[in-house]
Design a protein around this motif. Structure first.
Motif, short mmCIF file in Angstrom:
data_model
loop_
_atom_site.label_atom_id
_atom_site.label_comp_id
_atom_site.label_asym_id
_atom_site.label_seq_id
_atom_site.Cartn_x
_atom_site.Cartn_y
_atom_site.Cartn_z
N ILE A 22 0.85 -1.20 0.00
CA ILE A 22 0.00 0.00 0.00
C ILE A 22 0.89 1.24 0.00
O ILE A 22 1.90 1.31 0.70
N PRO A 23 0.53 2.25 -0.79
CA PRO A 23 1.35 3.45 -0.91
C PRO A 23 0.96 4.51 0.12
O PRO A 23 -0.22 4.87 0.25
N VAL A 24 1.93 5.01 0.86
CA VAL A 24 1.68 6.03 1.88
C VAL A 24 2.67 7.17 1.72
O VAL A 24 3.75 7.01 1.15
N SER A 25 2.31 8.34 2.24
CA SER A 25 3.17 9.52 2.12
C SER A 25 3.98 9.76 3.39
O SER A 25 5.05 10.38 3.33
N ASP A 26 3.46 9.31 4.52
CA ASP A 26 4.13 9.53 5.81
C ASP A 26 4.24 8.18 6.49
O ASP A 26 3.25 7.65 7.02
N ILE A 27 5.43 7.61 6.50
CA ILE A 27 5.62 6.24 6.98
C ILE A 27 5.28 6.11 8.46
O ILE A 27 4.58 5.18 8.87
N ASP A 28 5.77 7.02 9.27
CA ASP A 28 5.53 6.91 10.71
C ASP A 28 4.06 7.13 11.06
O ASP A 28 3.53 6.49 11.97
N ARG A 29 3.40 8.03 10.33
CA ARG A 29 1.96 8.24 10.55
C ARG A 29 1.20 6.96 10.21
O ARG A 29 0.30 6.54 10.95
N ALA A 30 1.55 6.32 9.11
CA ALA A 30 0.89 5.07 8.72
C ALA A 30 1.18 3.97 9.74
O ALA A 30 0.30 3.17 10.07
N LYS A 31 2.39 3.96 10.25
CA LYS A 31 2.74 2.95 11.27
C LYS A 31 1.88 3.13 12.51
O LYS A 31 1.38 2.16 13.09
N ARG A 32 1.67 4.37 12.94
CA ARG A 32 0.83 4.62 14.11
C ARG A 32 -0.61 4.21 13.84
O ARG A 32 -1.30 3.65 14.70
N PHE A 33 -1.09 4.48 12.63
CA PHE A 33 -2.48 4.16 12.29
C PHE A 33 -2.71 2.66 12.33
O PHE A 33 -3.65 2.18 12.99
N TYR A 34 -1.90 1.90 11.62
CA TYR A 34 -2.13 0.45 11.55
C TYR A 34 -1.81 -0.24 12.88
O TYR A 34 -2.47 -1.22 13.24
N GLY A 35 -0.84 0.28 13.61
CA GLY A 35 -0.62 -0.24 14.95
C GLY A 35 -1.80 0.04 15.85
O GLY A 35 -2.18 -0.79 16.68
N GLY A 36 -2.43 1.22 15.66
CA GLY A 36 -3.60 1.60 16.45
C GLY A 36 -4.81 0.74 16.17
O GLY A 36 -5.73 0.67 16.99
N ASP A 49 19.47 5.45 4.14
CA ASP A 49 18.46 6.51 4.15
C ASP A 49 17.45 6.38 3.01
O ASP A 49 16.49 7.16 2.95
N ASP A 50 17.67 5.42 2.12
CA ASP A 50 16.86 5.37 0.91
C ASP A 50 15.85 4.23 0.89
O ASP A 50 15.09 4.11 -0.08
N PHE A 51 15.83 3.40 1.90
CA PHE A 51 14.88 2.28 1.87
C PHE A 51 14.42 1.95 3.29
O PHE A 51 15.22 1.84 4.22
N ARG A 52 13.10 1.80 3.43
CA ARG A 52 12.51 1.35 4.69
C ARG A 52 11.21 0.62 4.37
O ARG A 52 10.42 1.08 3.54
N VAL A 53 11.00 -0.50 5.02
CA VAL A 53 9.78 -1.27 4.79
C VAL A 53 9.19 -1.68 6.13
O VAL A 53 9.91 -2.09 7.05
N ILE A 54 7.88 -1.52 6.26
CA ILE A 54 7.15 -1.89 7.47
C ILE A 54 6.08 -2.90 7.07
O ILE A 54 5.42 -2.74 6.03
N GLN A 55 5.91 -3.92 7.87
CA GLN A 55 4.90 -4.95 7.60
C GLN A 55 3.97 -5.12 8.78
O GLN A 55 4.41 -5.25 9.92
N PHE A 56 2.66 -5.11 8.50
CA PHE A 56 1.62 -5.36 9.50
C PHE A 56 0.73 -6.50 9.01
O PHE A 56 0.51 -6.66 7.81
N THR A 57 0.18 -7.25 9.97
CA THR A 57 -0.76 -8.32 9.64
C THR A 57 -2.04 -8.14 10.45
O THR A 57 -2.00 -8.04 11.68
#
Length: 223
Positions: A22-36, A49-57
């Motif tokens: 899923i495409p997001v503009s603010d990684i940390d904001r998306a992380k808080r949302f899906y964690g919430g 500094d050029d790559f970061r990936v987060i996975q939620f289930t």
């Protein structure tokens, strides 16, 4: 035209669909949302500094979502029609609402009417307030979006259509799903006992088991 129930059953290599990007503009904001939402955080991996990936289930899901930096070139918020299948649409909606997320009322589609201006992932159907009047599987929905506008849709499924579940497989990913299946079996068994003279059925565990297996496989239910 070949229907799902007519699809050849020849065994092939397992192909487990596991990841949706899923495409997001603010990684940390998306992380808080899906964690919430109470989803399980499986990974938060960065390489320089050029790559970061987060996975939620999501709870009970065999498929996960990933997002991050340089993970996809898609426009943030462009992922639509992300279905989350639930056995109790009201309970699912109440949980999300209780976590502070804005979510639609439960609704169902207006039959074959396609003249609405609804979100594209509901195929342009006109939304009708409330769950499906007959509480049929696949007919009741509730929708919400993440902060970027990626569109999620709860869909209530209590019994699969024929051919959509291997006849020999009966699985439940959570105790909540199993409890819901047992409640439906109990209600149906109550009607069964009425038809058989109101006598206690000593073999009710066998009847429950047959009902649950047939319901999940989309077969004709016992009477």
């Amino acid at each position: 035209m070949t229907t799902a129930s007519e699809t050849p059953k020849a065994r092939t290599v397992d192909m487990k669909f596991e990841i949706v990007v899923i495409p997001v503009s603010d990684i940390d904001r998306a992380k808080r949302f899906y964690g919430g939402l109470g989803w399980r955080l499986d990974a938060d991996f960065a390489a320089g500094d050029d790559f970061r990936v987060i996975q939620f289930t999501p709870p009970g899901s065999g498929c996960s979502v990933i997002f991050g930096k340089n993970v996809t070139a898609a426009a943030p918020g462009s992922a639509q029609g992300l279905y989350l299948i639930v056995s109790d649409i009201k309970a699912a909606r109440d949980e999300v609402l209780g976590r502070g997320v804005e979510i639609s009322e439960v609704f169902h589609g207006a039959g074959d009417v396609y003249a609405g201006t609804d979100e594209p992932y509901l195929f342009g159907r006109v939304r009708v307030s409330g769950p499906d009047p007959d509480h049929r599987s696949y007919r009741s929905f509730a929708s919400f979006k993440d902060p970027d506008g990626n569109g999620w849709l709860f869909q209530e499924v209590t019994a699969r259509l024929p051919g959509r579940v291997d006849a020999d497989d009966t699985t439940f990913t959570t105790s909540t799903e199993l409890a819901a299946a047992l409640r439906r079996a109990a209600a149906a068994h109550g009607e069964h006992e009425k038809r058989t003279g109101g006598q206690h059925d000593a073999n009710w565990p066998d009847w429950y088991a047959e009902y649950i297996v047939r319901e999940q496989a989309g077969k004709e239910l016992p009477l």
